[in-house]
Design an enzyme around this catalytic site. Structure first.
Site, PDB file in Angstrom:
ATOM      1  N   HIS A   1      -7.413  -5.767  -0.886  1.00  0.00           N
ATOM      2  CA  HIS A   1      -6.307  -4.822  -0.882  1.00  0.00           C
ATOM      3  C   HIS A   1      -5.013  -5.596  -0.700  1.00  0.00           C
ATOM      4  CE1 HIS A   1      -4.181  -1.125  -0.494  1.00  0.00           C
ATOM      5  NE2 HIS A   1      -3.992  -1.197   0.807  1.00  0.00           N
TER       6      HIS A   1
ATOM      7  N   ASP B   1      -8.535  -4.342  -6.301  1.00  0.00           N
ATOM      8  CA  ASP B   1      -8.099  -3.573  -5.134  1.00  0.00           C
ATOM      9  C   ASP B   1      -8.894  -2.270  -5.024  1.00  0.00           C
ATOM     10  OD1 ASP B   1      -6.609  -2.028  -3.221  1.00  0.00           O
ATOM     11  OD2 ASP B   1      -4.896  -3.322  -3.607  1.00  0.00           O
TER      12      ASP B   1
ATOM     13  N   SER C   1       0.836  -1.189   0.000  1.00  0.00           N
ATOM     14  CA  SER C   1       0.000   0.000   0.000  1.00  0.00           C
ATOM     15  C   SER C   1       0.881   1.254   0.000  1.00  0.00           C
ATOM     16  CB  SER C   1      -0.936  -0.072   1.212  1.00  0.00           C
ATOM     17  OG  SER C   1      -1.994   0.804   1.086  1.00  0.00           O
TER      18      SER C   1
END
Length: 523
Positions: free
Chosen positions: A492, A462, A235
């Site tokens: 995610h 995602d 991320s």
């Protein structure tokens, strides 16, 4: 059905929080800082870390018990690294950065340290790494697993902007104002919040940005005794990794970027992409509900009907919040946060279904619990500093300062992108409007000519870091550096999804140096 503490912890790896989405500005002057050198730097690189069994996480890290031993009985060790507060003055004031590690099982075949950043920005690596350690047990065969609380986060001189009671009130506000009075209320609250951050952080606030964190990581590499940085960024951790690769391309070892932030997107385009990403995830959730027929408790026989139910529920909460947990009620903003939180992983779709159904019946406890997980609120009512750090780092990275009026002008684009999340993402453009320090960049420079290959893993479903960001990262890193791997799945991130193909490709690269063909696809 409230979620457990363990489930709450597992949900923390958000890249973005709706209340801070698009907040990306800052006063980090590291762009003009040359590579550190001199006596001050020599003293820093020569420091010896004192490792000891990890204590229980601090309140700013989210609290809870000390991390449990690993398989085989190995314990987690913690230490502190001294780093310059201001990297332009390496011999000046220092700050402490909290580190955690688990030693490699195979000492003879040990490659080095594998440094993790789990995202946020604002996520604590001290709590994150033990929470996901079983997923990385194969990698611990040949690496010391290492993570850290970046500056401003958790135990590393945390930025804290308000008391727990004040945060309860702040997160209950309407972050999608319907009239001028609500706009003034929101603006006043954001000003008070920013002032609290400045009062708490003081002179450290301009220095919590990503470029300084990247320099901290290179210092960490040297103090850990590694010639090259072996890195696993998830991320926001991909943005931090990209900035590191740009600053120190020759120091990159084996690196993996998973759930990739688009380095070419500024504040507005990044927020718009996330609105589309969360909407896509909600579409997929609704389609699953329809496909299950009567097994799904939500009304609607089409995707559109299920989503109309969601928008109608949110509209009703805007007019009248419902009972939540204790004396706290579920507001429209908190419900939307809760919905977004549950879309980070397909594993949590069941909580979303239960939460929506319960809220429709007047019980907002589960959606509020999900929103609490997003905001870092523990079951005892105390908050970690994940949201404060998220705001501080984002607002120290990006130049844009949208006013509420400018955000309102852009709502049309956001509503078109997402009927459910558009308003929240659009209004959130103004999150840094009153931040007390200026911003650094329009978007990060991640070009890394001369770097070793970096494996860039994009997930087609995602919600928080849309799939297109992986391709942008590959192109921005430069020819011969970015290696793209696509995972056709939900949630995610890809490595922790349980997909055997992704795990095999990543493990082969990190453990054996086998670079997959760019453009490979896992299903």
């Amino acid at each position: 059905m409230p979620i457990s503490a363990a489930q709450r912890a597992a949900l923390f790896t958000a890249t973005t929080v709706l209340l801070a989405a698009g907040c990306s500005d800052g006063g980090d002057d590291a762009a003009d800082v040359p590579a550190p050198s001199g006596s001050g730097m020599s003293a820093l690189t020569a420091q010896k870390l004192s490792w000891a069994p990890c204590p229980a996480p601090s309140a700013a890290e989210g609290g809870g018990p000390a991390p449990s031993p690993l398989p085989g009985g190995a314990i987690w060790e913690c230490s502190f690294l001294q780093a310059p507060l201001d990297w332009s003055v390496p011999e000046g004031e220092t700050i402490e950065l909290a580190l955690i590690r688990a030693r490699a099982r195979d000492k003879e075949r040990r490659i080095g340290s594998l440094v993790f950043n789990f995202g946020g920005p604002g996520g604590s690596g001290i709590t994150g790494l033990p929470g996901f350690a079983t997923d990385y047990e194969t990698l611990r065969g040949r690496y010391d697993l290492v993570s850290f609380d970046p500056r401003g986060v958790g135990r590393s001189d945390p930025v804290e902007c308000a008391s727990d009671k004040e945060l309860d009130a702040y997160y209950a506000l309407d972050f999608t104002p319907d009239d001028e009075a609500e706009e003034r209320t929101l603006s006043d609250a954001q000003k008070k919040y920013a002032t609290g951050c400045e009062r708490d952080a003081g002179p450290a606030l301009p220095h919590v940005g990503t470029e300084n964190a990247a320099r901290d990581v290179d210092l960490m590499r040297q103090v850990l005794g590694d010639e090259k940085l072996h890195y696993f960024g998830i991320s926001y951790g991909t943005e931090l990794g990209g900035v590191y690769a740009h600053l120190f391309p020759k120091n990159v070892g084996r690196a993996v970027f998973d759930a990739v932030v688009d380095p070419d997107a500024g504040v507005e385009d990044g927020a718009l992409g996330q609105a589309k990403g969360f909407q896509l995830a909600l579409d997929n959730f609704a389609r699953d509900c329809v496909d299950r027929g009567d097994e799904c408790t939500l009304p609607g026989s089409t995707v559109a009907e299920v989503e109309t139910f969601v928008t109608d529920l949110l509209a009703s909460l805007d007019k009248k919040p419902i009972p939540g947990i204790g004396d706290r009620k579920l507001t429209q903003t908190q419900a939307t946060n809760g919905i977004a939180q549950s879309l980070y992983s397909k594993e949590y779709w069941t909580y979303l279904e239960q939460g929506l159904d319960a809220a429709d019946g007047g019980d907002g406890a589960l959606l509020l619990s999900l929103s609490d997980a997003m905001n870092g609120r523990g079951e005892n009512g105390s908050y970690s500093n994940i949201q404060a750090a998220n705001a501080a780092i984002n607002c120290v990275d990006f130049k844009e300062r949208y006013t509420l009026g400018q955000a309102k002008e852009r709502l049309g684009r956001f509503r078109e992108a997402s009927p459910v999340f558009g308003d929240f993402m659009g209004w959130a453009l103004a999150s840094c409007a009153q931040w007390p320090v200026p911003g650094l960049w329009e978007h990060p420079d991640v070009s890394a000519p001369g770097s070793a290959p970096i494996l860039v893993v994009g997930n087609t479903g995602d919600p928080a870091t849309p799939y297109e960001g992986a391709r942008s990262m590959v192109e921005a890193l430069g020819q011969g550096v970015g290696v793209e791997l696509t995972y056709e799945g939900e949630g995610h991130g890809a490595y922790n999804s349980g997909n055997a193909c992704v795990k095999k490709a990543v493990d082969a690269y990190l453990l054996d140096g086998k670079v997959p063909a760019s453009g490979s696809v896992c299903k």
